[in-house]
Design an enzyme around this catalytic site. Structure first.
Site, short mmCIF file in Angstrom:
data_model
loop_
_atom_site.label_atom_id
_atom_site.label_comp_id
_atom_site.label_asym_id
_atom_site.label_seq_id
_atom_site.Cartn_x
_atom_site.Cartn_y
_atom_site.Cartn_z
N SER A 103 1.10 -1.16 -0.04
CA SER A 103 0.01 0.02 -0.10
C SER A 103 0.97 1.10 0.14
O SER A 103 2.25 1.07 0.13
CB SER A 103 -0.76 0.18 1.21
OG SER A 103 -1.82 1.00 1.20
N LYS A 104 0.41 2.38 -0.05
CA LYS A 104 1.31 3.67 -0.08
C LYS A 104 0.18 4.62 -0.08
O LYS A 104 -1.11 4.72 -0.56
CB LYS A 104 2.16 3.78 -1.41
CG LYS A 104 3.23 4.74 -1.23
CD LYS A 104 4.37 4.30 -0.43
CE LYS A 104 5.52 4.96 -0.33
NZ LYS A 104 6.92 4.15 -0.11
N GLY A 105 0.76 5.79 0.60
CA GLY A 105 -0.26 6.90 0.59
C GLY A 105 0.49 8.57 0.48
O GLY A 105 1.72 8.54 0.53
#
Ligand code: GLU
Length: 466
Positions: A103-105
């Site tokens: 995931s990444k934000g």
């Protein structure tokens, strides 16, 4: 090159690798694309008016949960970049065999524009938005620091998550990693990515089947240029110079400095803290940042800033034997083809910079077990160590030297365990890459790493019947 090329580059690497792996029909497409990307827009009342912010949290693949990956604060953050980074997170977790999906934000913000109090306010609002959709959650989605964020932001996020109240209260400290040690973090997380770069390069040099760099299979005397002098670049430069490498150049966004005799990494860091820039560092030649990567030939380049540092435009002019990708995506797929033809080796990002997420994994395990690492066997090991020293001294008829005694009877601390666990994981992953490269006759280390990782993700999917 536009940001779009970063996502395209990652997709192209995946496409090439999936052709070498026997995948069920349609799975290649699943692996290449992010499962979901949530865009959040929220307002925060600051300086007497409402300011709007936009951010993203992208989930690449939930083949294992929780999904894991940093949150970046940058003015040019965008959805494509976040998706490329989320994809790389899935690949890197699978490559180093830790049980997380990717995931990444990101939040589109320049942290320098805001005071600490304002940043806290904004971060807490962002956390509320993410928590509402389980995009921050100890068992589903666990953020971490990335560019523009650090321990401070992770402490705010963890605290906000705690305040929101949740069903899994006993595990709430595990909702983010990279927290300060006093707030449930782990020793060695701040240095982790730089430490991983050191272990990756050591693993390359120590392996029996890799090509020497400038005739050497040890770090001693190798010349290194580092691009980016943030947390990752600073620690990588420091640890490599401790191993005997010579840091001949440091390239930052506003200036680049060179000294063929080697720069003192801590002196450069102090100078930058005092003056705000590495430019004009005494005794070094200062050049324009744009010429930084091509100004001086060296054995090794460590791009430790961000994506698209080496593109089709400048890849003909860089002169290094090995590029060690400490950043995510610093070399575009087009550039990599040219570099390969020119005989320049690349140690790929998904391997080199995995140290951060590996130590995050240790932190997460520490949080969910509620037991500090090494607590149960620390006394026991120290007792055994002292007994071994006594026995050796009896046999030898003389006391051991202090260094020998310390090596045998020394108490292991959390930082020792973190470093040894990380080193083990980095060595194993490199062995896997080399085994695949040889067995499948793969041209580049990047492609071998992609093949290993895609085969592993495919195995997960096969096991659950997808
Ligand atoms: N932001 C780091 C990375 O890109 C660390 C992620 C993590 O620790 O979850 O690998």
């Amino acid at each position: 090159m536009t940001q779009q090329n970063f996502l395209q580059s990652v997709e192209r690497f995946i496409d090439t690798a999936t052709q070498r792996v026997d995948l069920p029909e349609g799975l290649a497409e699943r692996i290449a694309q992010c499962n979901s990307t949530y865009t959040v827009r929220f307002g925060v009342k600051l300086r007497g008016r409402i300011h709007s912010f936009v951010g993203w949290r992208s989930v690449h693949s939930e083949h294992i949960e929780p999904v894991k990956g940093g949150i970046r604060y940058a003015p040019d953050a965008n959805q494509d970049e976040v998706e490329a980074l989320a994809t790389l997170m899935s690949l890197k977790c699978a490559l180093v065999n830790i049980p997380f999906g990717g995931s990444k934000g990101a939040l589109q913000i320049n942290p320098a524009d805001w005071s600490e109090d304002e940043l806290e306010h904004i971060t807490r609002r962002f956390t509320q938005e993410l928590a509402r959709r389980d995009l921050i959650h100890p068992g589903r989605n666990v953020p971490a620091p990335d560019m523009g964020t650090g321990e401070r932001e992770m402490a705010w996020m963890a605290d906000e998550y705690r305040k929101l109240g949740n069903s899994d209260a006993i595990n709430q400290a595990a909702c983010v990693t990279g927290k300060p040690v006093v707030r449930g973090g782990i020793e060695g997380r701040v240095e982790a990515t730089g430490r991983g770069v050191q272990f990756a390069l050591r693993a390359y040099l120590d392996h029996a089947d890799t090509a020497p760099i400038s005739g050497r299979k040890s770090m001693d005397g190798l010349t290194v240029v580092v691009q980016g002098f943030g947390n990752v670049g600073y620690h990588a430069a420091k640890f490599l110079s401790e191993d005997g490498a010579r840091i001949v150049g440091i390239v930052e966004h506003d200036a680049a400095i060179f000294d063929p005799n080697g720069l003192n990494v801590d002196a450069v860091a102090s100078f930058r803290n005092e003056t705000g820039s590495i430019g004009t560092f005494p005794g070094a030649e200062t050049v324009d940042s744009a010429q930084g990567l091509t100004h001086m030939a060296a054995d090794i380049l460590i791009p430790a800033a961000k994506e698209n540092a080496i593109t089709a435009e400048n890849c003909h002019d860089v002169n290094y034997q090995l590029i060690v990708e400490a950043a995510n995506g610093p070399i575009t797929a087009d550039a990599e083809e040219v570099l390969t033809k020119r005989g320049i080796l690349v140690l790929p990002d998904l391997y080199v910079n995995a140290g951060g997420v590996v130590v995050s994994y240790f932190e997460w395990v520490k949080n969910i077990t509620h037991l500090p690492f090494g607590l149960m066997d620390k006394r026991q090991n120290a007792t055994v160590g002292r007994a071994v020293v006594t026995a050796l001294e009896d046999i030898a008829g003389r006391p051991l030297h202090d260094q020998q005694r310390n090596q045998i009877a020394r108490e292991t601390s959390e930082i020792d365990l973190v470093r040894s666990g990380l080193e083990e994981i980095m060595i194993r992953a490199f062995d896997d890459i080399m085994r695949c490269k040889t067995a499948q006759k793969v041209d580049t280390l990047r492609m071998a790493a992609y093949v290993v990782t895609i085969a592993r993700i495919a195995d997960f999917y096969r096991a659950i019947g997808l």
